[in-house]
Design a protein around this motif. Structure first.
Motif, mmCIF file in Angstrom:
data_model
loop_
_atom_site.group_PDB
_atom_site.id
_atom_site.type_symbol
_atom_site.label_atom_id
_atom_site.label_comp_id
_atom_site.label_asym_id
_atom_site.label_seq_id
_atom_site.Cartn_x
_atom_site.Cartn_y
_atom_site.Cartn_z
ATOM 1 N N ARG A 4 0.835 -1.205 0.000
ATOM 2 C CA ARG A 4 0.000 0.000 0.000
ATOM 3 C C ARG A 4 0.866 1.250 0.000
ATOM 4 N N ALA A 6 0.528 5.621 -0.152
ATOM 5 C CA ALA A 6 -0.299 6.824 -0.087
ATOM 6 C C ALA A 6 0.379 7.929 -0.889
ATOM 7 N N THR A 29 -3.624 4.825 -2.560
ATOM 8 C CA THR A 29 -4.636 5.779 -2.117
ATOM 9 C C THR A 29 -4.149 7.167 -2.514
ATOM 10 N N ARG A 228 -9.440 9.759 -3.177
ATOM 11 C CA ARG A 228 -10.216 10.539 -2.216
ATOM 12 C C ARG A 228 -10.057 12.024 -2.549
ATOM 13 N N GLY A 240 2.721 6.556 6.708
ATOM 14 C CA GLY A 240 1.307 6.891 6.590
ATOM 15 C C GLY A 240 1.050 8.376 6.695
ATOM 16 N N THR A 242 -2.004 11.531 8.036
ATOM 17 C CA THR A 242 -3.132 11.871 8.897
ATOM 18 C C THR A 242 -3.993 12.913 8.196
ATOM 19 N N GLU A 247 -8.448 10.824 10.872
ATOM 20 C CA GLU A 247 -8.205 9.487 10.332
ATOM 21 C C GLU A 247 -6.731 9.338 9.962
ATOM 22 N N LEU A 249 -4.094 6.938 7.816
ATOM 23 C CA LEU A 249 -3.985 5.937 6.764
ATOM 24 C C LEU A 249 -2.577 5.373 6.783
ATOM 25 N N ASP A 250 -2.466 4.082 7.088
ATOM 26 C CA ASP A 250 -1.160 3.432 7.094
ATOM 27 C C ASP A 250 -0.711 3.130 5.671
ATOM 28 N N ALA A 251 0.589 3.191 5.444
ATOM 29 C CA ALA A 251 1.142 2.903 4.125
ATOM 30 C C ALA A 251 2.593 2.482 4.274
#
Length: 429
Positions: A4, A6, A29, A228, A240, A242, A247, A249-251
């Motif tokens: 994953r 980001a 993402t 998004r 990740g 913030t 929220e 999001l880990d990456a």
């Protein structure tokens, strides 16, 4: 195992990075703060017209292989209209059409000068000599010096500088010759005008810029990723990001594809050890672009576009059968503080005097992009970072990075692909 990544920023660099990673089977993402993709090379909704209009006109040259590859991946290459002729309009309405024939390089450039009636014979001869010299110039020896210095050493006449060299440099680099890094301008002329007739072609989008990128989310979702919009990132780490909502999001990797000023702010609030990057990015400066959109009841011109000589604005682009006019002024420091109605009036006068149009526009809007690009000033290369020179798990991308290109969509696309390739190597190590 699912990998994953980001990506912060949905401009050209972020989109290019996201699609390259997605094609490798990596779940991406893509986070964009606004409600549209494209960033500064995007569009916004005009409530008066109830349609999307571009912040300012962006174009591609045939040499922009990374950006054109991005459009091809998105399936929108047919939304670019190509032209192999440039039209120059003098203050009295005199017109010169400069064709680029399908001749072997560098012969394809000869008709450009032969038909440039807005230049005198001594100007054309001086330009031809300088072009021949440009092919042999060692650009690295001009690092830290301006393109005006290079032109001065080639003894270019004032009119040749004002009417030929300056419009091209200003449009391509968003900097005037005296403020433009010489190697950046040399690259533009070599790659964009001297390499081949195909590289010198100009492509203009036939749809709003933002619509070129609409398939991005669909492509990401096909590989398990997501897009998004209206996602405001307030914190970034190498594992990740913030969001303003809180929220996290880990990456396994993060690509920061934001403008250099936003990148600086996020890094300074982060625990990432980015070395001297924030300090270097603080040394970069912006160069503004001003645009004016006009609509007329009747067609203004049958040309697709025109260079305005001796004008405050550099280009006019004609759309919707010539009724919609989009004027652009790059390196617009002298215009950006002026009221919008004055800017509109300046373009209307140009159209009246050069195209013999007495009618007033039925709609007009001026747009000021104060932070349109970074300024490609002499010595700027020492400030531009590589995409991969910082902490493991963290990359930067954008037109300001060391892409080898000035502040262009091509530079942004190249940096995004380069960052993605480095991420792929990191994840597969």
């Amino acid at each position: 195992m699912t990998r994953r990544v980001a990506i912060v920023g949905g401009g050209v660099a972020g989109i290019a990075a996201a699609l390259r990673l997605t094609d490798e089977g990596i779940h991406v993402t893509l986070l964009e703060r606004s409600n549209r993709l494209g960033g500064r090379a995007g569009s916004f909704e005009d409530t008066t017209l109830d349609e999307a209009i571009d912040n300012c006109q962006h174009v591609a040259l045939g040499c922009c292989t990374a950006y054109l590859g991005l459009l091809d991946r998105l399936g929108v290459s047919d939304h670019i209209a190509w032209t192999s002729a440039f039209h120059y309009i003098e203050p009295d309405g005199g017109r010169s059409t400069l064709p680029i024939p399908a001749w072997p390089a560098p012969l394809h450039g000869l008709p450009l000068l032969a038909k440039a009636r807005f230049l005198g014979v001594p100007d054309r001869l001086a330009i031809a000599r300088a072009m021949a010299s440009l092919v042999r110039t060692d650009a690295s020896r001009w690092a830290g010096r301006s393109f005006a210095d290079w032109l001065g050493q080639r003894r270019q006449p004032e009119r040749a500088v004002r009417r030929f060299w300056t419009p091209i440099v200003v449009s391509a680099c968003n900097a005037r010759p005296e403020a433009c890094d010489a190697p950046a301008a040399i690259k533009v002329f070599r790659d964009g005008f001297l390499a081949s007739h195909r590289d010198a072609r100009m492509g203009v989008p036939t749809v709003p810029l933002a619509s070129l990128y609409e398939r991005t989310g669909e492509i990401l979702r096909e590989q398990g990723g997501e897009l998004r919009l209206s996602a405001h990132v307030t914190g970034v780490e190498s594992d990740g990001v913030t969001l303003r909502s809180g929220e996290v999001l880990d990456a396994e990797a993060v690509v920061l594809a934001t403008p250099f000023n936003a990148t600086t702010d996020l890094l300074e609030a982060s625990s990432i050890d980015a070395g001297t990057l924030p300090e270097r990015l603080r040394g970069l400066r912006h160069s503004p672009i001003v645009a004016v959109h006009l609509e007329y009841a009747q067609p203004v011109s049958d040309l697709p576009h025109a260079v305005l000589l001796e004008s405050e604005f550099d280009w006019l682009f004609f759309k919707q059968g010539g009724r919609r006019v989009h004027a652009v002024a790059s390196a617009a420091d002298a215009l950006v503080e002026r009221p919008g109605e004055e800017l509109v009036g300046s373009v209307v006068r140009d159209i009246r005097e050069r195209f013999r149009v007495d009618a007033e526009p039925t709609w007009a809007r001026a747009i000021k992009e104060r932070r349109a690009t970074f300024l490609v000033e002499p010595g700027v290369e020492r400030l531009r970072p590589r995409v991969d020179e910082f902490a493991p798990g963290f990359w930067v991308a954008g037109d300001y990075t060391a892409s080898g290109w000035p502040a262009t969509m091509e530079g942004a696309a190249r940096s995004g692909v380069s960052a993605a390739e480095s991420v792929i190597d990191h994840l597969h190590a």
